[in-house]
Each structure stands twice: as structure tokens, then as C-alpha cells.
Design a protein around this motif. Structure first.
Motif, PDB file in Angstrom:
ATOM      1  N   LYS A   1      -4.537  11.163  -3.969  1.00 46.63           N
ATOM      2  CA  LYS A   1      -5.923  11.254  -3.239  1.00 46.63           C
ATOM      3  C   LYS A   1      -5.689  11.420  -1.981  1.00 46.63           C
ATOM      4  O   LYS A   1      -6.693  12.145  -1.315  1.00 46.63           O
ATOM      5  CB  LYS A   1      -6.421   9.877  -3.670  1.00 46.63           C
ATOM      6  CG  LYS A   1      -7.982   9.504  -3.411  1.00 46.63           C
ATOM      7  CD  LYS A   1      -8.325   8.211  -3.799  1.00 46.63           C
ATOM      8  CE  LYS A   1      -9.807   8.067  -3.242  1.00 46.63           C
ATOM      9  NZ  LYS A   1     -10.359   6.533  -3.573  1.00 46.63           N
ATOM     10  N   TYR A   2      -4.837  10.976  -1.306  1.00 49.60           N
ATOM     11  CA  TYR A   2      -4.683  11.081   0.292  1.00 49.60           C
ATOM     12  C   TYR A   2      -3.765  12.096   0.636  1.00 49.60           C
ATOM     13  O   TYR A   2      -2.946  12.284   1.636  1.00 49.60           O
ATOM     14  CB  TYR A   2      -4.468   9.756   0.984  1.00 49.60           C
ATOM     15  CG  TYR A   2      -5.365   8.659   0.471  1.00 49.60           C
ATOM     16  CD1 TYR A   2      -6.727   8.899   0.895  1.00 49.60           C
ATOM     17  CD2 TYR A   2      -5.068   7.651  -0.215  1.00 49.60           C
ATOM     18  CE1 TYR A   2      -7.845   7.994   0.605  1.00 49.60           C
ATOM     19  CE2 TYR A   2      -6.358   6.517  -0.712  1.00 49.60           C
ATOM     20  CZ  TYR A   2      -7.552   6.876  -0.240  1.00 49.60           C
ATOM     21  OH  TYR A   2      -8.526   6.199  -0.541  1.00 49.60           O
TER      22      TYR A   2
ATOM     23  N   ASP B   1       2.695   7.646   6.812  1.00 46.33           N
ATOM     24  CA  ASP B   1       1.754   7.628   5.236  1.00 46.33           C
ATOM     25  C   ASP B   1       1.235   6.155   5.399  1.00 46.33           C
ATOM     26  O   ASP B   1      -0.271   6.047   5.033  1.00 46.33           O
ATOM     27  CB  ASP B   1       2.846   7.536   4.106  1.00 46.33           C
ATOM     28  CG  ASP B   1       3.366   8.654   3.710  1.00 46.33           C
ATOM     29  OD1 ASP B   1       2.833   9.895   4.558  1.00 46.33           O
ATOM     30  OD2 ASP B   1       4.037   9.052   3.030  1.00 46.33           O
TER      31      ASP B   1
ATOM     32  N   VAL C   1      -2.350   6.320   7.339  1.00 43.16           N
ATOM     33  CA  VAL C   1      -3.173   7.092   6.314  1.00 43.16           C
ATOM     34  C   VAL C   1      -3.768   5.908   5.499  1.00 43.16           C
ATOM     35  O   VAL C   1      -5.171   5.610   5.147  1.00 43.16           O
ATOM     36  CB  VAL C   1      -2.723   8.266   5.813  1.00 43.16           C
ATOM     37  CG1 VAL C   1      -3.792   8.818   4.701  1.00 43.16           C
ATOM     38  CG2 VAL C   1      -2.271   9.098   6.609  1.00 43.16           C
ATOM     39  N   LEU C   2      -2.905   5.235   4.883  1.00 43.01           N
ATOM     40  CA  LEU C   2      -3.151   4.331   3.622  1.00 43.01           C
ATOM     41  C   LEU C   2      -4.201   3.206   4.304  1.00 43.01           C
ATOM     42  O   LEU C   2      -5.191   2.689   3.852  1.00 43.01           O
ATOM     43  CB  LEU C   2      -2.117   3.873   2.697  1.00 43.01           C
ATOM     44  CG  LEU C   2      -1.421   4.861   1.944  1.00 43.01           C
ATOM     45  CD1 LEU C   2       0.214   4.437   1.902  1.00 43.01           C
ATOM     46  CD2 LEU C   2      -2.360   5.170   0.740  1.00 43.01           C
TER      47      LEU C   2
ATOM     48  N   HIS D   1      -7.625   3.712   4.865  1.00 46.89           N
ATOM     49  CA  HIS D   1      -8.727   3.951   3.826  1.00 46.89           C
ATOM     50  C   HIS D   1      -8.719   2.537   3.006  1.00 46.89           C
ATOM     51  O   HIS D   1      -9.024   2.381   1.978  1.00 46.89           O
ATOM     52  CB  HIS D   1      -8.157   4.954   2.908  1.00 46.89           C
ATOM     53  CG  HIS D   1      -8.365   6.345   3.230  1.00 46.89           C
ATOM     54  ND1 HIS D   1      -7.303   6.896   4.424  1.00 46.89           N
ATOM     55  CD2 HIS D   1      -9.620   7.296   3.421  1.00 46.89           C
ATOM     56  CE1 HIS D   1      -7.730   8.124   4.378  1.00 46.89           C
ATOM     57  NE2 HIS D   1      -9.118   8.030   4.114  1.00 46.89           N
TER      58      HIS D   1
END
Lengths: 327, 447
Positions: free
Chosen positions: B188-189, B203, B206-207, B210
Motif C-alpha cells: 500500500k505504501y 520505511d 512513512v508508516l 500513516h
């Protein structure tokens, strides 16, 4: 007062037979004979192992391989220097004090409630006693679910719109945080969780004891006090509480014993906790002995625990004994 | 008279209470010694004569769970088929992740009444202790006779070899340095499993932005964070230095340890805050539900993902070596050895059982049921599931290293490490942690 003393003594379950002098010899022999099996069992499985544990604590047996060379007090020095054991001692003091206070006060309160000649008394008695029948491991798991801040009761609080839900289950805060040796001294907030679970489990026991005690207070005493014009409060503090003293002694001794031995509840519930905020010596001893295989150090922890139990309890018993005699 | 009665009453009560108290204190430590009482009964039966097809054989392990006991039974079935005259005693001791069994074993070894063979971890943990105590028989001739020297990789044999002598037969293989991740979240990302720490933190950013927990973590048992830390250490200092650290050849004040610990603490900022109350499977549950993206855990986690969570390997969840550990396999292997105090029939029976344990049929039946892989080089990948096949491929070419949490090091060191870890994650004090490791290694030699 003298009369009351007599009543308690003769009703005490452990009171000894007073009369029949001529047959004392036979009775003594019979008593010794019947005691022999338990004396032998206690001697081997309790006192011998206490001696053995004490002996091991002075050896170098700190790995799988038995090494019985004398090690002086080095194991004791090592555990007292360790952050974990120092934390254990702090936690133990706070846990024991609050656990006993909690159980005694709650137990007495419940006993008085149940003693009010209510309907379905037997039902309530069972309800309050029931937690004792649950194993400490199950208690620990259930309370860990309930008190876990992300999954437990906090979800209900959230639903009621409370924003700042309690986080102390995982808190490493210590109040008031005074620096002692290598640890912070004070009350670890996370201990509240363990206290709730253990008081929940044991207050029914205190209730049962107090209920028996309340029932044993002769009605004439209260009657006499009432005729003298004593009100409910006065009656409670001048008649009920003093009459419950022997019960409190028993309760304190039993509760203290159980609080110093707490292991299964912790093991299932919080474990040693972050920074050992909920660790207790028994858990430390298990890890040291059976996970780390440092048998001598584990034995040293067990020995210190035993000595602490004795230090706390012997003066209490001697004190009680003296007061009883002076009456 | 009144006073006397009361006094006696209190005295009797106090004696009774003290008895109860002392009983509580005494028994907790008496466990290991009382175990020897039990064992005397079980070993009494192991005295008869004959060669290979008579007498009895006692197998000691902590495999009491459903899958592991069924798996162990496969070895026993094959042995009984070959040696129907031998009475097999399955002496498995439950509880404490093997610590109860180890305590019972220790008292039996001291009493000179060892079982026929017993489960132990490969590496410098209790296996090395038993070897150093002279309680184990070298198996070099058995290895020669069975041709096992080429059937197992040298890197694995190194973990059961001391002073040039091989002391145990490996029966299974598990891996500690696995990064499990939720494939759908990663897709998804547009993320790929991180191979370096820099990638991990990119990473993770980013996670986190969200609202997904980048790294699920558990620490109820106090060993889960230690696994993460040791994998970060391996990824930071690399194979050679890690191996030297674990075998005590390099001091723990090495700058690499400090660097790795700092990285580890930085990773802790990307975890769920309630890790202290979670068990390892609950942390993997967060990944399975997509609430968290990654988790570092031994490969026993794949059983959770496929069986408990019902996810499809390589579709719903994926795996990769933890950052920086490509080409290195943190090995957890159960091995069985031959106690030196065995004689006559007992010894013959135990040796014959070791042959079954090392055999390719035995290991296939055992490992496919237990959910682990066979450490034999000729094991057939198609007998195993998707994860097992990929683990086997890595195992056959990777370098093997020991891991501190699963019985591979001196248990005293491991306990001290876990205690220091408990302090570290709350105090964030790296230098205190490093000096705790140094003194732990001094008190509990690593080799």
C-alpha cells in the motif's frame, strides 16, 4: 476486661486441654507418636532444605556444574549490589504494607456488611470468598487483560469520553523518586495493578476471618456498652476492634506470608516489569536459579527472603505474646 | 491459668504459621533436589543386559506441547520399529520453557543417573557446561560410522564441537533473525523490506506518518526485546565480530556494541508503547491485523501467522533477514548428546537412538510435524512449506551464529543480559548497559 479475656481464651480454637493431670504422660506419648510423621516430613522437606539452601548460598555454585567451594559472603554482596534486588526490596516493602492494609480494611468492611443480618448472606459470603479459589496464575492473566491500557478497562473509560485514561499499568514512574543506592526509592506506580489483583484475591480471606471474629463477640458485651450509652462509633472502636485483635494477628501473619511469597500472580501478570518496577524477590530468585542457573546466588536471595520474613514476623509474635501475658 | 492458656494458644498458632511460612520458602528452592527422588524410580528400570535390542531407553526433553510431543513420537516410532525389544521411556518434563527440565536433568546428572539421551541447545550454553564437567561422550566415531560429517554443514557442527570433539546430534533448525512484515501494508505504501538500518528508519517514518506502528514489539517474557537487540547487534557489527562477542573473544566494551545499542534504542521509538504487556504472539497479531507493519521474531512466528491468524505466506505476510544480516543465519538448534556415565545396554540403546535422530527419515517425520526444518544438507525442501523452503535455502549457504536468548550462551550471561535490557529500555543509559554486559561476561564466561 478480665471477663472478656476469659471468654476469648476458652473459645479460642487452639486452646489446650486444661484438666486431667494424671493422664498427662500417656497423652504426651500419644501426642509425640502422632506428631512423628509430620515432624519427619517437615524435618526433611522443610528444615533440611532450608539448611541446604543456606549452605548453597555460601558456595561458588553459580553455573550448571555443582561447585561447593566456600565463597564467603560474595553471593550476598553480589545480590545486594544488583539493581534488580535493590528494586525488589523497595517493591516488597511497599507491596507488603499496602497489600496488608488493603486486605485488612476491605476484609473488615466486607465482614461488617455481611454481618448486618442481610438476606442471602451465604451468597454474598461466597461471592467475596470466591476469588481465593481461583489460582493466582488465572487471576494474573485476567487482571492483565483488564488493566492493560490499550485493551482493557481503559476502552470503557474512552467510551465515556475520558481523555486522560490511567497509564500506570505500564508506568515506570516512582513516587517520590528519592535516590537510594543505585535505584529510585519510592512507590512504583505500576505496583497499583498488582496490588489491585492481589487485594481482590485475598480480601475475602480477611473477611472470612473477621466474620468469624465478629460472630464470636458476646452479645452481652455490646449490650452492656449500649446500656452505658455507647453510640455505634464508640461501640466499634471500644468493643469490636479490641475484640478482633487476635483475629487481626492471625490475618497479618497469614497475609504477610502470602505477600512475601507472591510469584505466580506476578509471573502471569506483569512479570518483573520495565526497570523492575513490579519485580519481587521470589521472581528474581526463580530467574536467577532456574533460568540463569546461578544456584548459589538464587539460594542467597531465598535466604535473605527467609530472614526478612523472620525479622518482620518474630517481633510481631513476641509482642503479641507479651501483651497477652501482661493481661 | 487464663494467661497460660492464651499464651499457649498463640504459641501453637505461631509455630504452625512459621511452619507454613518456611514451607513456602523452602520448597521453591527444593525443586531441583526433589527431582532426583523422582528420577531414581525411572532409572531403576534401565539395568539389564543385552546388545541393542533389550533393556530400556530413556529420552529426556521438554517437548510436551501437542506438536512437539507428536513430533518426538516419530523418532520413537522409527526406533521401536528397528529395536522392538527395547522399552522406550519418554521422560519429558513440562514447564518453564525447558527450565524445569534442565533443573531435573541437572540433579540427575549429579546423582550419576543420566537419562539415555537428552535435549539441549547447540552452542555454548548448557551443552558446553556438560562437556566441561566431563559428563558427555564424544561422538566422533559415531559421526564417522554414519557419514554425518558431510551430512551436516561444518558451521553447524562447529556449534556442537569443543576441542575438536563432536558432542551432539542436531535434530532441528530454527532461525532467530527474521523480520516479519505485512505484505499488504508494505504494498500500500510502496515499501520494500529494509535491508539496512537507514532503510528501516525511512520505511518507519512513512508508516508512522500513516498511523501504522512501524515495528510491533512484545516484551512480557523479557526476552523478546533481547532478540531484537541481538539481531541489531548482528546487523551492526557483522558476522565476524558478532561471533567473537558471543564466544567471549572480544570484550563487550567494543564500540560496535554501543553503536548497535543506540540504533536499537532508536528503533524502540517506532514500536507500540504497550510492549511490556504483550506476549510475542500478540505482537505478531498486530502485524497480522495490519495495525503494525513489521516484527522481529524467531521463525516460530510463522506457525502463528499461518495457523492462528490464517494468513497466506508470501501473499498476506512476508519475511526477510533483519536489517544488515543477509547471509547470516542466527541458529537455534535442538541437539541430543550421549551422557558419559552410561554403560552397557543403556549406552548401546542410546547410541542406536542417536542414529535414528540423525537419520534423514527420522528428521523428515519429526520436523514436518514440529514446524521446523531438518538441519541435514540432503533434506528435501519440497517436504516443507513456503517459509521452510526459503529458510532451508538460506541455512544451506549462510554462516551460522549463536543467539543469546535461546540457550546458546552461558545461561548466567543471558539472565544478566535480560536484566540489563529491562533497565536499558527504561533508562536509555547505554554506557551502564555496556558495563553491565562486561561484568556479566566476566562472571559467566562465554566459552
Amino acid at each position: 476486661m478480665n471477663q472478656s479475656g476469659q471468654t476469648t481464651a476458652s473459645e479460642s480454637p487452639v486452646g489446650v486441654n486444661k484438666i486431667r493431670r494424671p493422664r498427662v504422660r500417656v497423652e504426651t506419648l500419644w501426642a509425640i507418636f502422632t506428631l512423628i510423621p509430620s515432624i519427619i516430613l517437615l524435618g526433611v522437606f522443610v528444615y533440611y532444605f532450608i539448611f541446604w539452601t543456606g549452605y548453597v548460598s555460601f558456595t561458588k555454585w553459580n553455573s550448571f556444574i555443582q561447585d561447593m567451594h566456600f565463597n564467603g559472603f560474595r553471593n550476598y554482596v553480589a545480590i545486594f549490589q544488583s539493581f534488580r534486588f535493590q528494586s525488589d526490596l523497595r517493591n516488597m516493602v511497599f507491596f507488603t504494607v499496602f497489600f496488608m492494609l488493603g486486605c485488612l480494611i476491605l476484609g473488615l468492611f466486607l465482614a461488617i456488611l455481611v454481618d448486618q443480618k442481610i438476606k442471602a448472606e451465604g451468597f454474598f459470603r461466597s461471592v467475596f470468598l470466591y476469588p481465593m479459589a481461583i489460582s493466582a496464575a488465572a487471576t494474573g492473566v485476567i487482571w492483565s487483560w483488564l488493566l492493560n491500557p490499550t485493551t482493557g478497562l481503559n476502552l470503557i473509560l474512552h467510551a465515556f469520553g475520558i481523555k486522560h485514561v490511567p497509564q500506570w499499568y505500564l508506568s515506570t514512574r516512582i513516587l517520590p523518586n528519592v535516590h537510594i543506592a543505585s535505584i529510585s526509592g519510592g512507590f512504583p506506580l505500576a505496583m497499583i495493578a498488582v496490588l489491585i489483583a492481589s487485594i481482590w484475591q485475598w480480601s475475602g480471606f480477611a473477611m472470612a476471618l473477621y466474620l468469624a471474629g465478629l460472630r464470636a463477640i458476646p452479645e452481652e458485651l455490646k449490650e452492656a456498652a449500649r446500656i452505658d450509652g455507647a453510640k455505634a462509633m464508640r461501640l466499634f472502636f471500644s468493643i469490636t476492634l479490641p475484640q478482633l485483635r487476635p483475629i487481626t494477628t492471625t490475618a497479618v501473619v497469614m497475609l504477610m506470608a502470602s505477600s512475601l511469597k507472591v510469584f505466580d500472580l506476578l509471573y502471569a501478570m506483569t512479570g518483573p516489569g520495565a526497570n523492575f518496577v513490579t519485580d519481587l524477590p521470589a521472581l528474581n530468585m526463580f530467574d536467577t536459579t532456574f533460568q540463569g542457573n546461578e544456584f548459589a546466588q538464587g539460594a542467597a536471595i531465598a535466604t535473605v527472603l527467609l530472614i526478612l520474613v523472620l525479622i518482620f514476623i518474630i517481633p510481631y509474635l513476641i509482642g503479641t505474646l507479651r501483651k497477652e501475658v501482661s493481661k | 491459668m487464663k494467661g497460660f492458656t492464651k499464651k499457649t494458644g498463640v504459641a501453637v498458632l505461631s509455630v504452625a504459621t512459621m511452619g507454613a511460612l518456611l514451607a513456602g520458602c523452602g520448597t521453591s528452592n527444593g525443586n531441583s533436589t526433589s527431582g532426583s527422588g523422582n528420577s531414581a524410580n525411572t532409572t531403576n528400570s534401565t539395568t539389564s543386559t543385552g546388545t541393542g535390542n533389550s533393556g530400556s531407553l530413556e529420552i529426556f526433553s521438554w517437548w510436551t506441547g501437542v506438536a512437539s510431543s507428536k513430533a518426538l513420537q516419530q523418532f520413537i516410532n522409527q526406533y521401536e520399529k528397528q529395536y522392538p525389544g527395547v522399552k522406550v521411556v519418554n521422560a519429558a518434563v513440562a514447564g518453564g520453557a525447558g527450565s524445569n527440565a534442565k533443573a531435573v536433568l541437572s540433579s540427575r546428572m549429579e546423582a550419576g543417573k543420566p537419562p539415555g539421551t537428552f535435549q539441549v541447545h547447540a552452542g555454548n550454553g548448557s551443552l558446553l557446561s556438560w562437556v566441561q564437567a566431563g559428563d558427555m561422550t564424544p561422538l566422533n566415531s559415531l559421526y564417522k560410522q554414519m557419514g554425518w560429517n558431510t551430512k551436516f554443514p561444518q558451521s553447524l557442527l562447529n556449534l556442537v564441537t569443543f576441542n575438536g570433539k563432536i558432542y551432539a546430534v542436531p535434530v532441528d533448525m530454527q532461525r532467530d533473525n527474521v523480520l516479519w512484515y505485512n505484505k499488504k501494508v508494505f504494498a500500500k505504501y510502496n515499501l520494500t523490506p529494509p535491508t539496512t538500518f537507514n532503510q528501516f528508519f525511512t520505511d518507519a517514518q512513512v508508516l508512522k506518518s500513516h498511523g501504522i506502528t512501524p515495528l510491533a514489539l512484545a516484551n512480557h517474557g523479557n526476552w523478546e526485546t533481547t532478540i531484537l537487540w541481538s539481531d541489531v547487534l548482528l546487523g551492526t557489527v557483522g558476522y565476524t565480530k558478532y561471533d567473537q562477542l558471543m564466544s567471549g573473544k572480544v570484550g563487550w566494551n567494543d564500540p560496535g556494541v554501543t553503536q548497535a545499542t543506540n540504533t536499537f534504542l532508536k528503533m524502540m521509538q517506532y514500536t507500540n508503547s504497550d510492549y511490556n504487556s504483550l506476549h510475542w504472539a500478540q505482537a505478531d497479531g498486530l502485524v497480522a491485523q495490519g495495525k503494525a507493519a513489521m516484527n522481529v521474531q524467531g521463525d516460530w512466528a510463522q506457525g502463528y501467522f499461518t495457523t492462528t491468524a490464517g494468513l497466506k505466506p508470501n501473499v498476506d505476510f512476508g519475511w526477510a533477514p533483519t536489517p544488515g544480516t543477509q547471509g547470516v543465519f542466527a541458529a537455534v538448534s535442538d541437539v541430543f548428546g550421549l551422557p558419559s556415565k552410561l554403560t552397557g545396554t543403556d549406552k548401546t540403546n542410546a547410541e542406536n537412538f542417536l542414529k535414528v535422530l540423525g537419520s534423514s527419515e527420522g528428521q523428515k517425520a519429526f520436523n514436518t510435524l514440529k514446524g521446523t526444518i531438518s538441519p541435514r544438507l540432503d533434506a528435501n525442501p519440497s517436504d516443507y512449506n513456503a517459509y521452510g523452503q526459503s529458510a532451508m535455502a538460506s541455512y544451506k549457504k549462510d554462516k551460522l551464529v549463536l543467539t543469546p536468548t535461546q540457550g546458546g550462551l552461558n545461561p548466567g550471561f543471558t539472565t544478566a543480559l535480560q536484566n540489563a535490557m529491562t533497565q536499558l529500555i527504561s533508562s536509555q543509559n547505554v554506557s551502564q548497559f555496556v558495563s553491565a554486559l562486561q561484568s556479566a561476561a566476566q562472571q559467566n564466561p562465554l566459552s
